[in-house]
Write a protein that holds these residues in place. Structure first.
Motif: not given
Length: 266
Positions: A117-121, A159-161
């Protein structure tokens, strides 16, 4: 000298063979497939494939493009249903089980092209897998997600996307999401593809630790030098059939396997 028929066999031998346990008793496969056919109209992708995976074993699957390798993994994971044949997991027929049920039951899967899920960390991606795939309670799932990120070498990127991760990190995240579901069997689809030799070495170390933790693995891979460093046994598919199976070095030197890859025996 080419290997003998006794050292390399094809077809249903793997499905019929059970490994001896520590006290000499046969140990049934944790995952097996018998008589797997997959057709798309007149196109036959798999034809009578039998495989079996022993508890804690690492099984490699190789073959030229179009051999049916990913389709077989799809059938084992529940993403596709076979046209004929059956899939058994822990002694239970799971042929009609969908992906989510097999996932919660203990079959984890990574994909050739990472699908985060690219919009999540990175942490959020693994947390979703922990909650939805393994049904951990929320608080336990949070710690479980952190533990899995650490096992996969991604804790520093928690914590990085996902969209900002390198290819190696996305491959690690793909593995972490599968591991967060607490699999007994992990299906890997070309997890080393596109990586440098140094990155592949890092990934092999991680996979080796998963094996040490007792997870059984089926690994499809074109990066053969990586695959052969990890697996116990090798299956070669060609044109939808099992062409050879057995000890990895013997399979890779089998003239039929050489011909399937190079077009002529050497």
């Amino acid at each position: 000298m080419s290997p003998s028929a006794e050292s390399v066999t094809a077809g249903s031998v793997a499905a019929e063979t059970e490994k001896a346990g520590p006290v000499g008793r046969a140990v049934p496969p944790v995952l097996s497939a018998r008589g797997i056919h997959r057709r798309f109209g007149s196109l036959v992708v798999l034809e009578g494939v039998d495989i079996a995976l022993a508890p804690g074993e690492a099984l490699g699957i190789v073959g030229p493009n179009g051999a049916g390798k990913t389709t077989l993994l799809d059938i084992l994971s529940g993403a596709q249903a076979p046209s004929e044949g059956s899939v058994t997991f822990q002694g239970q027929d799971v042929t009609r089980w969908k992906v989510d049920r097999r996932c919660r039951g203990g079959i984890g899967r990574s994909h050739q092209v990472p699908r985060p899920f690219t919009g999540m960390t990175a942490y959020e991606n693994v947390l979703v897998a922990s909650v939805q795939g393994a049904s951990h309670p929320r608080r336990a799932a949070q710690q479980h997600a952190l533990d899995v990120l650490e096992r996969c070498g991604l804790l520093g990127q928690a914590n990085r996307p996902a969209a900002a991760l390198t290819l190696l990190e996305r491959k690690r995240l793909e593995m972490a999401r599968a591991l967060a579901t607490d699999p007994q069997v992990l299906l890997l689809d070309e997890i080393a593809g596109g990586l440098t030799d140094a990155e592949t070495d890092e990934l092999i170390a991680t996979i080796g630790q998963l094996r040490a933790d007792g997870i059984a693995i089926i690994w499809i891979e074109h990066v053969l030098h990586a695959l052969l460093r990890v697996i116990d046994r090798l299956v070669c598919l060609a044109q939808g059939r099992v062409l050879a199976e057995g000890e990895p070095a013997a399979v890779m030197s089998d003239p039929r396997v050489v011909e399937a890859y190079l077009g002529s025996a050497v």
